[in-house]
Design an enzyme around this catalytic site. Structure first.
Site, short mmCIF file in Angstrom:
data_model
loop_
_atom_site.label_atom_id
_atom_site.label_comp_id
_atom_site.label_asym_id
_atom_site.label_seq_id
_atom_site.Cartn_x
_atom_site.Cartn_y
_atom_site.Cartn_z
N LYS A 214 0.95 -1.05 -0.03
CA LYS A 214 -0.01 -0.05 0.11
C LYS A 214 1.08 1.34 -0.05
O LYS A 214 1.76 1.43 0.94
CB LYS A 214 -0.96 -0.03 1.38
CG LYS A 214 -1.80 1.57 1.03
CD LYS A 214 -2.79 1.13 2.27
CE LYS A 214 -3.92 2.16 1.94
NZ LYS A 214 -3.44 3.61 1.32
N LYS A 380 -7.66 -2.64 3.35
CA LYS A 380 -6.42 -2.05 3.61
C LYS A 380 -6.02 -2.25 4.69
O LYS A 380 -6.63 -2.01 5.83
CB LYS A 380 -6.37 -0.51 3.14
CG LYS A 380 -7.59 0.38 3.94
CD LYS A 380 -7.59 1.70 3.37
CE LYS A 380 -8.61 2.33 4.02
NZ LYS A 380 -8.78 3.83 3.63
#
Length: 519
Positions: A214, A380
């Site tokens: 990420k 996430k």
């Protein structure tokens, strides 16, 4: 339609948590709009002005509200009148325009009821929050126009323009959705992710998952047809001129047409990423592109392929899209691991952090690309930061929180001066019990109020979880917390024991804060 009908609906939406009730309230209002009211009403209901920023900050808006006469007893404003006033304010420029804007807003507020006045000020300040409204607007439009919700969602995905879809659906019905197709150089809303507690939680939800680094960069969507390449931001703005090296890289790919989703990062010489705000210098308003390109080159990392050589891929599985992307652009993709093994996923997560990234994304390999959606097929995973901060002020709530002190202003202590500097606000994470407690507590600490914001003695410590720190000219500290939420109030700590501005700045700059005593 009277603006009061919209404000009443907005208040009722904010006062309920029931999704179906929100959809019902919205659809009832939407179906009664005249065609020329659709654009402004949809913007207002989304908590925005159709005109965008109109040059009035907090101080000016509050001054206009304070200078206006007593609230009107009977509603007279229409949606069209309110929209026209905001257009006139937005069009003012030149010497003295700030005062003219303030007076024009004051004139509008002088004709408003108390409820309308509150909504209008919040619209100007961008602080009208009504509870997941973006997520339910499509369903409300479908119900209002008696159109299949799937067709409205597809139109919203392909358009990226809520007002345009609303106008088409409400005036033309089902036939209005047919005009929205995937078109080159018309950007899609990006697919979004939900937070997950850790990699084990992500695997528990998804089973086998595709993990990717990420990145904390600038989200970009790149369209190419022949030699023409255009680059769009998360907000669908065209920034092609700012990123020539990205354009050049995409032109080398073996494709006639494509749409890529990814991020660009400015990288340090050691291969670690610069902070987000450093990368964003490449997208400033006044750019010397060639100088910035030499000083701050950017590197693209693509993670999705939405269109390739005439074929739309958003209905293909994520794993298929990833394979096609890897074959197309093997040197421009994000590191990826497909696994169901928690130990392997944890090691990959640790590797991402060690390389200076935010964490990892976990994706369902069978998921489709749902533009604009924040579903649970993309998750996430990031390590959460926490700080002990001091409450400097608090705002009275509205909607469901009316009568409670809600949105708290957060401050950190400057070790040099001893002053508390504001670094953001939050109303997230508060239970009803917490709201009741803090309403009493902050009235005990109150030193002044303007009727909306209560200034308090800087004594109450609160533990705040947040995702990151960003540069912000809005606050005297020059910084703001991203996605701040309340964990708990710390009655065991004094304000002098709270975290400092220096600690916050260390997080912003990517440095490890000094170790504190155990808490």
């Amino acid at each position: 339609m009277l603006f009061a009908e919209l404000t009443s609906t907005s208040r009722r939406i904010g006062a309920t948590r029931a999704r179906l009730e929100k959809i019902g309230l919205l659809s009832d209002l939407l179906r009664r709009l005249a065609p020329d009211e659709i654009d402004p009403a949809v913007a207002f209901l989304s908590g925005q002005l159709r005109q965008g920023r109109i040059g009035l900050g907090h101080a000016a808006a509050r001054a206009a509200a304070g200078a206006s006469a007593a609230p009107a007893s009977t509603p007279v404003l229409t949606i069209a009148e309110v929209d026209e006033t905001f257009s006139r304010i937005a069009g003012l420029s030149g010497p003295g325009s700030t005062g003219e804007r303030q007076r024009a807003l004051g004139g509008l507020l002088a004709r408003a009821t108390e409820e309308e006045k509150d909504i209008l000020v919040r619209l100007v300040l961008g602080e009208l929050r009504q509870g997941a409204l973006e997520g339910i607007m499509g369903e409300a439009l479908a119900r209002a126009a008696q159109v299949p919700a799937s067709e409205v969602r597809r139109a919203l995905m392909l358009s990226g323009d809520l007002s345009a879809v609303a106008r088409a659906v409400l005036t033309e019905g089902q036939s209005g959705t047919a005009r929205f197709r995937l078109e080159m150089f018309r950007p899609l809303l990006p697919m979004l992710a939900q937070p997950s507690a850790d990699v084990e939680d992500a695997l528990g939800r998804l089973g086998e998952a595709a993990f990717e680094y990420k990145l904390d960069g600038a989200r970009v969507q790149v369209h190419r047809a022949g030699d023409e390449v255009r680059v769009f931001t998360r907000g669908l703005n065209d920034v092609t001129a700012a990123v020539p090296e990205l354009v050049e890289a995409v032109r080398t790919l073996p494709a006639r047409s494509l749409i890529l989703d990814g991020e660009v990062l400015a990288m340090r010489p050691d291969g670690a990423p610069h902070p987000f705000q450093t990368t964003m210098r490449r997208f400033g308003r006044r750019l010397d592109v060639e100088t910035l390109r030499a000083e701050l080159p950017i590197t693209p990392f693509f993670f999705d392929l939405i269109h390739l050589d005439g074929a739309d891929l958003f209905d293909a599985a994520e794993g298929e899209r990833a394979a096609a992307l890897s074959a197309l652009a093997p040197g421009l993709t994000i590191p990826r691991l497909v696994t169901a093994d928690p130990a392997a996923a944890e090691a990959f997560f640790d590797e991402a952090l060690a390389r200076g990234h935010e964490g990892v994304m976990a994706k369902d390999p069978a998921s489709l690309y749902e533009a604009g959606s924040r579903g649970f097929s993309w998750l996430k995973v990031k390590p959460a930061h926490t700080l002990d901060l001091v409450v400097l002020a608090v705002e009275w709530g509205n909607g469901r929180r009316e009568g409670w002190l809600s949105n708290i202003h957060l401050g950190a202590r400057d070790e040099t001066t001893g002053a508390f500097l504001m670094i953001g606000k939050t109303f997230k994470g508060m239970t009803d019990a917490m709201l009741a407690w803090q309403t009493q507590r902050f009235q005990e600490l109150a030193v002044s109020t303007d009727g909306y914001t209560v200034q308090v003695r800087p004594e109450q410590v609160v533990e705040i979880a947040f995702n990151d720190v960003q540069v912000s000219p809005r606050y005297a500290s020059g910084m703001a917390l991203r996605l701040a939420r309340v964990k708990r109030y710390r009655d065991d700590k004094t304000a002098a024991q709270a975290d400092t501005i220096q600690t916050v700045r260390a997080i912003l700059e990517g440095r490890r804060p000094k170790q504190r005593a155990p808490r």
